[in-house]
Write a protein that holds these residues in place. Structure first.
Motif, short mmCIF file in Angstrom:
data_model
loop_
_atom_site.label_atom_id
_atom_site.label_comp_id
_atom_site.label_asym_id
_atom_site.label_seq_id
_atom_site.Cartn_x
_atom_site.Cartn_y
_atom_site.Cartn_z
N MET A 85 -2.67 24.97 -11.92
CA MET A 85 -1.83 25.67 -13.01
C MET A 85 -0.61 24.97 -13.57
N TRP A 86 -0.12 24.17 -12.89
CA TRP A 86 1.04 23.56 -13.53
C TRP A 86 0.72 22.74 -14.50
N ARG B 50 -0.94 24.49 -17.85
CA ARG B 50 -0.36 25.58 -18.29
C ARG B 50 -0.19 25.65 -19.71
N ASP B 51 -0.65 24.54 -20.45
CA ASP B 51 -0.51 24.49 -21.95
C ASP B 51 -1.69 25.21 -22.59
N ASP C 171 -3.83 27.30 -20.52
CA ASP C 171 -3.82 28.58 -20.21
C ASP C 171 -2.83 29.48 -21.14
N ALA C 172 -2.05 28.95 -21.65
CA ALA C 172 -1.31 29.75 -22.74
C ALA C 172 -2.03 30.50 -23.79
N THR D 248 -6.55 33.49 -19.01
CA THR D 248 -5.61 32.81 -18.22
C THR D 248 -4.21 33.00 -18.69
N ARG E 125 -1.39 34.38 -16.33
CA ARG E 125 -0.81 33.63 -15.05
C ARG E 125 0.52 33.30 -15.05
N ILE F 45 2.83 30.92 -14.89
CA ILE F 45 3.64 30.11 -15.80
C ILE F 45 3.48 30.53 -17.11
N PRO F 46 2.25 30.45 -17.67
CA PRO F 46 2.33 30.88 -19.25
C PRO F 46 2.87 32.08 -19.47
N ALA G 51 7.48 25.83 -14.58
CA ALA G 51 6.40 24.84 -14.25
C ALA G 51 6.88 23.91 -13.00
#
Length: 317
Positions: A84-85, A88-89, A91-92, A97, A100, A102-103, A109
């Motif tokens: 997920m780290w 994150r880009d 996922d956003a 996702t 989640r 982080i996004p 992050a």
């Protein structure tokens, strides 16, 4: 509606969703850190790892067995957090996702990365010190494979990301087997192969109806690059490979005849689901959605029967 206007509509929709999620973002709590561990994926990982332990010969003190299961769970969760780290880009911008932690802005992050690395090191060291270093080595290999080989290298570069990267999710029963025996046998390799060949049709069914999501994120999943028809053919091919592979534990002598019977029935139904996907013309890919759900049930039931078979054999023995 033209293709350009459709793209604009999708982009506006994605932007609106992202803004809505950002507006909902609050400070992180325990639930967000649990979400980083991908608990649904972790559950299946633990289950198949436990099945490997039950199917293996030999015995292990109940406390050590519990520690082994805990280490498999924590290791899988740690890999999920690091995934997920890194992702994150993308996922956003994916509907599946975007919420989640982080996004959504609930966890930084750097916090996710630290959380994942610490848990991964803890799980591997605990497995080695409490159980054995063969199982610990396999756990470390599984995490490195998932994070480096799949997430960082394959996922964004090739349509074979799921095929090659699927090995990461196939390690748990091998780890469980090694925890019990201190080694790796042909039996655990077969269990590895079951999950390895199950993974492509499972994820490609998902990617058929999430195709726009993957396309928007720039992830070269098979339906995005090769098209829907090619993906459907590949799904059928892999389910046909699984059909004779699934009963193999019976022929190797570490599962009973009723496991073989269940494996054949489940495999036949999997092939039927793949044929339905081949014939489906629904733009919403209803058959693919149903196959994705069945694929989870397939793997769960297959390993559940293996657990029951192994447990009953141990009681009789």
């Amino acid at each position: 509606m033209t293709e350009t206007s459709l793209d604009l509509t999708q982009n506006r929709s994605a932007d609106a969703l992202s803004k809505a999620v950002s507006a909902e973002a609050e400070g992180s709590d325990v639930r967000d850190f649990v979400a980083l561990l991908k608990p649904r994926v972790m559950t299946l990982v633990v289950f198949t790892g436990f099945a490997g332990m039950i199917a293996a010969p030999g015995s292990l003190h109940p406390l050590l067995a519990a520690i082994a299961v805990l280490c498999i769970a924590v290791g899988a969760g740690a890999a999920g957090a690091i995934n997920m780290w890194y992702d994150r880009d993308i996922d956003a911008v994916m509907r599946r996702t975007v919420r989640r932690p982080i996004p959504a802005g609930r966890i930084e992050a750097s916090e996710a990365l630290t959380f994942g690395v610490v848990l991964s090191v803890f799980a591997v060291m605990m497995m080695g010190l409490a159980v054995n270093w063969v199982a610990a080595g396999l756990l470390a290999l599984a995490n490195v494979y998932y994070v480096v080989i799949y997430t960082m290298w394959l996922k964004r570069r090739t349509t074979q990301n799921i095929v090659i990267g699927g090995a990461a999710g196939a390690f748990p029963p091998m780890i469980g087997w090694a925890a019990m025996t201190g080694g790796v046998g042909i039996e655990s390799v077969v269990l590895f192969a079951l999950i390895f060949f199950w993974t492509p049709p499972h994820f490609w069914a998902l990617s058929l109806y999430m195709r726009d999501d993957y396309s928007r994120a720039g992830v070269p999943m098979l339906p995005v690059v090769a098209g829907v028809k090619a993906t459907k053919r590949q799904i059928l091919a892999y389910t046909l490979l699984l059909l004779p592979l699934a009963p193999t534990p019976y022929f190797l002598g570490f599962a009973g005849p009723w496991y073989a019977a269940v494996a054949v029935v489940l495999g036949a139904l999997f092939v039927v689901a793949a044929v339905r996907v081949m014939k489906d013309r629904d733009p919403n890919h209803r058959a693919a959605r149903q196959m994705f759900a069945y694929s989870i049930l397939y793997l769960f039931l297959l390993f559940a029967v293996l657990i029951v078979d192994g447990a009953s054999g141990a009681l009789v023995g």
